[in-house]
Write a protein that holds these residues in place. Structure first.
Motif, PDB file in Angstrom:
ATOM      1  N   MET A  85       0.838  -1.194   0.000  1.00  0.00           N
ATOM      2  CA  MET A  85       0.000   0.000   0.000  1.00  0.00           C
ATOM      3  C   MET A  85       0.878   1.250   0.000  1.00  0.00           C
ATOM      4  N   HIS A  86       0.367   2.316  -0.616  1.00  0.00           N
ATOM      5  CA  HIS A  86       1.059   3.607  -0.655  1.00  0.00           C
ATOM      6  C   HIS A  86       0.517   4.502   0.461  1.00  0.00           C
ATOM      7  N   ASP A  89      -0.402   7.815  -1.309  1.00  0.00           N
ATOM      8  CA  ASP A  89      -1.478   7.763  -2.310  1.00  0.00           C
ATOM      9  C   ASP A  89      -1.021   8.138  -3.712  1.00  0.00           C
ATOM     10  N   SER A 101       2.870  -2.873   3.963  1.00  0.00           N
ATOM     11  CA  SER A 101       2.070  -4.023   3.522  1.00  0.00           C
ATOM     12  C   SER A 101       0.834  -4.143   4.398  1.00  0.00           C
ATOM     13  N   ASN A 104      -5.894  -7.000   1.749  1.00  0.00           N
ATOM     14  CA  ASN A 104      -6.811  -6.295   0.851  1.00  0.00           C
ATOM     15  C   ASN A 104      -7.819  -5.475   1.657  1.00  0.00           C
ATOM     16  N   ASN A 107      -6.201  -2.316   2.803  1.00  0.00           N
ATOM     17  CA  ASN A 107      -6.062  -1.403   1.670  1.00  0.00           C
ATOM     18  C   ASN A 107      -7.394  -0.726   1.336  1.00  0.00           C
ATOM     19  N   ASP A 110      -8.190   1.792   4.102  1.00  0.00           N
ATOM     20  CA  ASP A 110      -7.318   2.948   3.917  1.00  0.00           C
ATOM     21  C   ASP A 110      -7.851   3.845   2.801  1.00  0.00           C
TER      22      ASP A 110
END
Length: 131
Positions: A85-86, A89, A101, A104, A107, A110
């Motif tokens: 994950m960023h 963004d 990390s 799903n 993520n 988020d």
């Protein structure tokens, strides 16, 4: 090599699966760290959604996201069942400090909390609700 890639290659002959440079060297060729911005921008191949594409081996090796390659290069293997994950963004970012990390579900939560899944609000999502 811990990632299963040979350290050195003799010549670049894609049909036979050999590469001239290790994946790390080819990866850095497409990363821009020269700006004053905190993100390290991937300027190699990318998909329409802005996420980069990188082939760490010969043609028979599938392409992956360069953010995943960067994560593994700096943090080690991605845990089973996790995605990268960023925090920033920015789908083109490969700065390992901006990558984490999670599952799903992590993520998705988020993305919803940051307002990147606007359709979820129509279906009753409340960012104050603990998941």
């Amino acid at each position: 090599d811990p990632q299963g890639y040979p350290e050195e290659r003799e010549e670049e002959v894609f049909g036979e699966g050999r590469m001239t440079k290790p994946p790390e060297q080819r990866f850095w060729k497409y990363v821009d760290k020269s700006t004053n911005l905190p993100c390290w921008t991937w300027f190699g191949a990318s998909s329409p959604n802005g996420y980069g594409r990188f082939r760490p081996g010969p043609r028979n090796v599938p392409m992956i996201g360069p953010h995943r390659f960067s994560f593994e290069l700096h943090h080690g293997p991605i845990p089973d069942g996790h995605v990268v994950m960023h925090k920033c963004d920015n789908p083109a970012c490969v700065n390992p400090e901006h990558l984490t990390s999670g599952t799903n579900k992590d993520n998705t939560i988020d993305a919803m909390r940051k307002g990147r899944m606007k359709a979820m609000f129509k279906h009753g999502y409340d960012p104050r609700r603990p998941w």
